[in-house]
Design an enzyme around this catalytic site. Structure first.
Site, mmCIF file in Angstrom:
data_model
loop_
_atom_site.group_PDB
_atom_site.id
_atom_site.type_symbol
_atom_site.label_atom_id
_atom_site.label_comp_id
_atom_site.label_asym_id
_atom_site.label_seq_id
_atom_site.Cartn_x
_atom_site.Cartn_y
_atom_site.Cartn_z
ATOM 1 N N HIS A 180 0.851 -1.189 0.000
ATOM 2 C CA HIS A 180 0.000 0.000 0.000
ATOM 3 C C HIS A 180 0.884 1.235 0.000
ATOM 4 C CE1 HIS A 180 -3.787 -2.102 1.826
ATOM 5 N NE2 HIS A 180 -3.249 -2.798 0.836
ATOM 6 N N GLU A 193 1.091 3.865 1.864
ATOM 7 C CA GLU A 193 1.675 4.247 3.143
ATOM 8 C C GLU A 193 2.894 3.396 3.483
ATOM 9 O OE1 GLU A 193 -2.905 4.624 3.711
ATOM 10 O OE2 GLU A 193 -1.516 3.399 2.554
ATOM 11 N N CYS A 199 -6.135 1.866 5.591
ATOM 12 C CA CYS A 199 -6.795 0.616 5.971
ATOM 13 C C CYS A 199 -6.338 0.227 7.383
ATOM 14 C CB CYS A 199 -6.469 -0.492 4.964
ATOM 15 S SG CYS A 199 -4.756 -1.073 5.060
ATOM 16 N N CYS A 221 -2.537 -0.456 7.533
ATOM 17 C CA CYS A 221 -1.703 0.745 7.464
ATOM 18 C C CYS A 221 -1.888 1.630 8.694
ATOM 19 C CB CYS A 221 -1.995 1.520 6.190
ATOM 20 S SG CYS A 221 -1.469 0.651 4.696
#
Length: 183
Positions: free
Chosen positions: A57, A59, A94, A97
């Protein structure tokens, strides 16, 4: 830095540019920038399809960049290397993260739209502020920055064919909805 959710912000503009890059690469269009003071120290986009790794992801991509740079995280910099860092991300982090951000000691998070399915900053679970932990500090997460743009770029992605899906679904007759309901 106090933000007005309607006010354009240079950092959120950079995060949106990373989301556009993700969209062009066939990824779920999420982009982010990490800021110290008034300087962007890392920016990234989703790369899960490209790398065939569900943990890539935006992040986490940026966190890896920060942690691998001894100037950004010098030896002995402490347990929480992001304690003086703010994240600007197009979609609410999410749960995975949001937890990583808490473990890294992020100072604050500003995001575009809520992640109704997997949101870790209150969309589904408040990993950042409602789950107690014996040592990792809480952080403030505030949504609504460039919200409409974040929703529209996600819609642009979800009306296209996802050839990376195990069983791609035909979306030839889908139409981009541009009306966005208020929160």
């Amino acid at each position: 830095m106090a933000l007005d959710s309607g006010e354009p912000n240079i950092f959120m503009t950079e995060a949106m540019a990373m989301a556009e890059e993700a969209l062009a690469a066939g990824e779920v269009p999420v982009g982010c920038v990490f800021v110290r003071g008034q300087n962007i120290i890392a920016k990234a986009r989703n790369r899960t399809n490209e790398l065939r790794n569900a943990t890539r992801h935006a992040e986490l991509e940026a966190i890896d960049e920060i942690l691998s740079d001894p100037i950004l995280t010098p030896p002995g910099s402490g347990r929480y290397p992001l304690s003086d860092t703010t994240l600007y991300v197009t979609v609410e982090p999410c749960i995975m993260c949001a937890s990583a951000l808490r473990q890294m000691g992020i100072k604050e998070v500003f995001y575009g739209c809520t992640n109704d399915r997997f949101g870790g900053c209150g969309g589904v679970v408040g990993v950042n502020d409602s789950i107690e932990h014996p040592s990792h500090p809480l952080y403030r997460a505030t949504g609504g920055y460039s919200r409409e743009e974040a929703i529209l770029i996600l819609r642009r992605f979800y009306i296209t064919e996802n050839f990376n899906a195990p069983t791609p679904k035909s979306k030839a007759n889908r139409v981009l909805k541009t009306e966005i309901l208020s929160r």
